[in-house]
Design a protein around this motif. Sequence first.
Motif, PDB file in Angstrom:
ATOM      1  N   PHE A  23      24.620  -9.093  36.787  1.00 22.99           N
ATOM      2  CA  PHE A  23      24.883  -9.617  38.123  1.00 22.99           C
ATOM      3  C   PHE A  23      25.264 -11.089  38.085  1.00 22.99           C
ATOM      4  O   PHE A  23      25.861 -11.603  39.039  1.00 22.99           O
ATOM      5  CB  PHE A  23      23.671  -9.384  39.020  1.00 22.99           C
ATOM      6  CG  PHE A  23      23.325  -7.935  39.171  1.00 22.99           C
ATOM      7  CD1 PHE A  23      24.229  -7.055  39.729  1.00 22.99           C
ATOM      8  CD2 PHE A  23      22.115  -7.443  38.717  1.00 22.99           C
ATOM      9  CE1 PHE A  23      23.924  -5.711  39.848  1.00 22.99           C
ATOM     10  CE2 PHE A  23      21.800  -6.106  38.833  1.00 22.99           C
ATOM     11  CZ  PHE A  23      22.708  -5.234  39.398  1.00 22.99           C
ATOM     12  N   ILE A  24      24.927 -11.774  37.007  1.00 24.88           N
ATOM     13  CA  ILE A  24      25.372 -13.159  36.840  1.00 24.88           C
ATOM     14  C   ILE A  24      26.892 -13.186  36.663  1.00 24.88           C
ATOM     15  O   ILE A  24      27.588 -14.041  37.224  1.00 24.88           O
ATOM     16  CB  ILE A  24      24.672 -13.811  35.642  1.00 24.88           C
ATOM     17  CG1 ILE A  24      23.151 -13.732  35.810  1.00 24.88           C
ATOM     18  CG2 ILE A  24      25.123 -15.246  35.483  1.00 24.88           C
ATOM     19  CD1 ILE A  24      22.626 -14.362  37.065  1.00 24.88           C
ATOM     20  N   GLY A  25      27.413 -12.234  35.872  1.00 23.45           N
ATOM     21  CA  GLY A  25      28.864 -12.133  35.723  1.00 23.45           C
ATOM     22  C   GLY A  25      29.550 -11.870  37.044  1.00 23.45           C
ATOM     23  O   GLY A  25      30.623 -12.428  37.329  1.00 23.45           O
ATOM     24  N   ALA A  26      28.931 -11.029  37.864  1.00 31.10           N
ATOM     25  CA  ALA A  26      29.494 -10.764  39.191  1.00 31.10           C
ATOM     26  C   ALA A  26      29.506 -12.033  40.041  1.00 31.10           C
ATOM     27  O   ALA A  26      30.503 -12.359  40.689  1.00 31.10           O
ATOM     28  CB  ALA A  26      28.692  -9.669  39.876  1.00 31.10           C
ATOM     29  N   ILE A  89      26.536  -8.548  46.477  1.00 32.64           N
ATOM     30  CA  ILE A  89      26.595  -9.939  46.010  1.00 32.64           C
ATOM     31  C   ILE A  89      27.723 -10.694  46.705  1.00 32.64           C
ATOM     32  O   ILE A  89      27.580 -11.864  47.059  1.00 32.64           O
ATOM     33  CB  ILE A  89      26.768  -9.962  44.485  1.00 32.64           C
ATOM     34  CG1 ILE A  89      25.494  -9.468  43.808  1.00 32.64           C
ATOM     35  CG2 ILE A  89      27.096 -11.376  43.988  1.00 32.64           C
ATOM     36  CD1 ILE A  89      25.594  -9.336  42.311  1.00 32.64           C
ATOM     37  N   LYS A  90      28.847 -10.019  46.924  1.00 36.06           N
ATOM     38  CA  LYS A  90      29.962 -10.638  47.638  1.00 36.06           C
ATOM     39  C   LYS A  90      29.547 -11.034  49.060  1.00 36.06           C
ATOM     40  O   LYS A  90      30.045 -12.020  49.614  1.00 36.06           O
ATOM     41  CB  LYS A  90      31.147  -9.663  47.688  1.00 36.06           C
ATOM     42  CG  LYS A  90      32.419 -10.232  48.289  1.00 36.06           C
ATOM     43  CD  LYS A  90      33.111 -11.195  47.342  1.00 36.06           C
ATOM     44  CE  LYS A  90      34.482 -11.608  47.871  1.00 36.06           C
ATOM     45  NZ  LYS A  90      35.182 -12.515  46.924  1.00 36.06           N
ATOM     46  N   LEU A  91      28.595 -10.276  49.628  1.00 41.67           N
ATOM     47  CA  LEU A  91      28.102 -10.557  50.977  1.00 41.67           C
ATOM     48  C   LEU A  91      26.876 -11.478  50.949  1.00 41.67           C
ATOM     49  O   LEU A  91      26.089 -11.487  51.888  1.00 41.67           O
ATOM     50  CB  LEU A  91      27.764  -9.257  51.695  1.00 41.67           C
ATOM     51  CG  LEU A  91      28.965  -8.369  52.030  1.00 41.67           C
ATOM     52  CD1 LEU A  91      28.513  -7.033  52.605  1.00 41.67           C
ATOM     53  CD2 LEU A  91      29.901  -9.075  53.017  1.00 41.67           C
ATOM     54  N   PRO A 152      24.082  -6.856  55.792  1.00 39.49           N
ATOM     55  CA  PRO A 152      24.464  -5.512  55.319  1.00 39.49           C
ATOM     56  C   PRO A 152      24.553  -5.422  53.803  1.00 39.49           C
ATOM     57  O   PRO A 152      24.437  -4.341  53.238  1.00 39.49           O
ATOM     58  CB  PRO A 152      25.832  -5.285  55.971  1.00 39.49           C
ATOM     59  CG  PRO A 152      26.338  -6.649  56.332  1.00 39.49           C
ATOM     60  CD  PRO A 152      25.122  -7.447  56.644  1.00 39.49           C
ATOM     61  N   GLY A 153      24.718  -6.562  53.153  1.00 43.37           N
ATOM     62  CA  GLY A 153      24.748  -6.548  51.700  1.00 43.37           C
ATOM     63  C   GLY A 153      23.445  -6.058  51.090  1.00 43.37           C
ATOM     64  O   GLY A 153      23.441  -5.442  50.016  1.00 43.37           O
ATOM     65  N   LEU A 154      22.318  -6.321  51.772  1.00 44.91           N
ATOM     66  CA  LEU A 154      21.035  -5.841  51.275  1.00 44.91           C
ATOM     67  C   LEU A 154      20.994  -4.323  51.265  1.00 44.91           C
ATOM     68  O   LEU A 154      20.478  -3.699  50.323  1.00 44.91           O
ATOM     69  CB  LEU A 154      19.898  -6.395  52.133  1.00 44.91           C
ATOM     70  CG  LEU A 154      18.493  -5.992  51.685  1.00 44.91           C
ATOM     71  CD1 LEU A 154      18.172  -6.607  50.331  1.00 44.91           C
ATOM     72  CD2 LEU A 154      17.451  -6.416  52.718  1.00 44.91           C
ATOM     73  N   TRP A 155      21.559  -3.704  52.301  1.00 48.45           N
ATOM     74  CA  TRP A 155      21.558  -2.236  52.361  1.00 48.45           C
ATOM     75  C   TRP A 155      22.520  -1.657  51.334  1.00 48.45           C
ATOM     76  O   TRP A 155      22.292  -0.562  50.813  1.00 48.45           O
ATOM     77  CB  TRP A 155      21.911  -1.783  53.774  1.00 48.45           C
ATOM     78  CG  TRP A 155      20.947  -2.336  54.773  1.00 48.45           C
ATOM     79  CD1 TRP A 155      21.176  -3.290  55.723  1.00 48.45           C
ATOM     80  CD2 TRP A 155      19.557  -2.002  54.875  1.00 48.45           C
ATOM     81  NE1 TRP A 155      20.032  -3.567  56.415  1.00 48.45           N
ATOM     82  CE2 TRP A 155      19.024  -2.797  55.924  1.00 48.45           C
ATOM     83  CE3 TRP A 155      18.724  -1.115  54.193  1.00 48.45           C
ATOM     84  CZ2 TRP A 155      17.692  -2.711  56.290  1.00 48.45           C
ATOM     85  CZ3 TRP A 155      17.388  -1.045  54.569  1.00 48.45           C
ATOM     86  CH2 TRP A 155      16.888  -1.834  55.609  1.00 48.45           C
ATOM     87  N   LEU A 156      23.574  -2.393  51.011  1.00 42.72           N
ATOM     88  CA  LEU A 156      24.439  -1.956  49.910  1.00 42.72           C
ATOM     89  C   LEU A 156      23.683  -2.000  48.585  1.00 42.72           C
ATOM     90  O   LEU A 156      23.867  -1.128  47.720  1.00 42.72           O
ATOM     91  CB  LEU A 156      25.688  -2.840  49.837  1.00 42.72           C
ATOM     92  CG  LEU A 156      26.742  -2.618  50.917  1.00 42.72           C
ATOM     93  CD1 LEU A 156      27.816  -3.706  50.856  1.00 42.72           C
ATOM     94  CD2 LEU A 156      27.385  -1.241  50.763  1.00 42.72           C
ATOM     95  N   THR A 157      22.815  -3.000  48.425  1.00 43.84           N
ATOM     96  CA  THR A 157      22.014  -3.081  47.211  1.00 43.84           C
ATOM     97  C   THR A 157      21.030  -1.923  47.130  1.00 43.84           C
ATOM     98  O   THR A 157      20.788  -1.367  46.051  1.00 43.84           O
ATOM     99  CB  THR A 157      21.259  -4.415  47.162  1.00 43.84           C
ATOM    100  OG1 THR A 157      22.195  -5.489  47.350  1.00 43.84           O
ATOM    101  CG2 THR A 157      20.559  -4.596  45.842  1.00 43.84           C
ATOM    102  N   VAL A 158      20.462  -1.534  48.264  1.00 43.77           N
ATOM    103  CA  VAL A 158      19.591  -0.359  48.295  1.00 43.77           C
ATOM    104  C   VAL A 158      20.386   0.898  47.954  1.00 43.77           C
ATOM    105  O   VAL A 158      19.904   1.785  47.236  1.00 43.77           O
ATOM    106  CB  VAL A 158      18.909  -0.230  49.666  1.00 43.77           C
ATOM    107  CG1 VAL A 158      18.123   1.080  49.765  1.00 43.77           C
ATOM    108  CG2 VAL A 158      17.985  -1.420  49.912  1.00 43.77           C
ATOM    109  N   LEU A 159      21.616   0.983  48.448  1.00 44.00           N
ATOM    110  CA  LEU A 159      22.490   2.105  48.089  1.00 44.00           C
ATOM    111  C   LEU A 159      22.745   2.121  46.588  1.00 44.00           C
ATOM    112  O   LEU A 159      22.762   3.192  45.957  1.00 44.00           O
ATOM    113  CB  LEU A 159      23.812   1.999  48.845  1.00 44.00           C
ATOM    114  CG  LEU A 159      24.894   3.038  48.485  1.00 44.00           C
ATOM    115  CD1 LEU A 159      24.409   4.449  48.777  1.00 44.00           C
ATOM    116  CD2 LEU A 159      26.196   2.743  49.251  1.00 44.00           C
TER     117      LEU A 159
END
Length: 294
Positions: A23-26, A89-91, A152-159
Amino acid sequence: METNNRSNAWIPWAFVLLWSTGFIGAKLGLPFIGPFTFLAIRMGLTLLCFGALIACFRPAWPGLAAAKHQWACGAMLHGLYLGASFAGIKLAVPAGITALIVGLQPILTAVLSWLMGEQRLSRMQWLGLAIGFGGALLVVLGGKGLQLGANPGLWLTVLALCAITAGTLYQKRFGQGVNPLTGAFHQYLAAFLITGVLALGLERGDAIHWNAQLALALGWSVLALSVLAILLLMRMLKDGEVSKVASYFYLTPGLAAVQAWWLFDEQLSLLAVVGMLLAALGVALVLQRLRWRR
C-alpha cells in the motif's frame, strides 16, 4: 534438512517485509494516475515477467477447468482486492489503516471456515477474534474518527477485505494442484482484464502524469511485490513454511503504518496505536494452532 531450514529462515521475514510495502507503493504512485489504470499497467507488466519465467522453466499448463478456477482466484485476490483497496487509498484512506483492515483477513477467514464446518476454534481463538475486531475499531476511530467512517473509501477497503477472504477460501478449496508459475499467470491475466475494463470505463479521460515517482511505484509493485514476493511464497510452499508464515502476517499492518509515517507523515493517535497492537494480538491468537477438519 535442519540446516537447510535454518538457512531459509530469512525467507518468511523477507516476504512479509516486502508485502507490507504494497500500500506504500500505491500511496506513492496514485497522486499521478488512476487506481485502475495503475493496476492494469502493473498486471500487464507482471504478465510479461511471468511469461518470461514460464518460457525459462517450461512448467505444465493447467487444463481448462483448472484454469477457470485460477481466473476466479485472480479476479478476487488481485482484481477486486487490489482494485478496491487502491481506490480507497485514492479517496484518502491512510495506507496504515488500509493495511490494518485488510490485515484482518485471517480473522474473517477463520470465522467463515468455522461457519462452514471446516475449522474448530478454541476459546483462546474466540478471544482473539474479539480483541482483533476491537483493535480494528479503535484504529479507525483513532485515525480520523467519524470523518473517516463517512469516507466511501473506507467501505471500499472493507470490500477489499471481503474479496481477499473469499479468494483465499476459494483457492483453498478449488485452486490447488496447479503449477505456481502457470497458476499465477492465469490469475494475473484475469486481474489484468478486470482492471483494464475498469480503467477504460472509469478513467479513460484521466491524464497520467509520468514522472520518476510513478515509475518507481510501478517498478517496485511489479518486481518486488508481484514477482519477488510471489516467488518467495512459492519457495515457502516448497519448503513447507506456509503454515509458519501465516503467523508473521500480523506484523504487516504495523510495518505499513511505520512506513507510511516515515514516508508520508501519516499520523496515528495513541488510541489508534493501541488499537493496532490489539489487532495484531488478536490475529496472532486466532492463527495459533488452527485445527482443520479432514
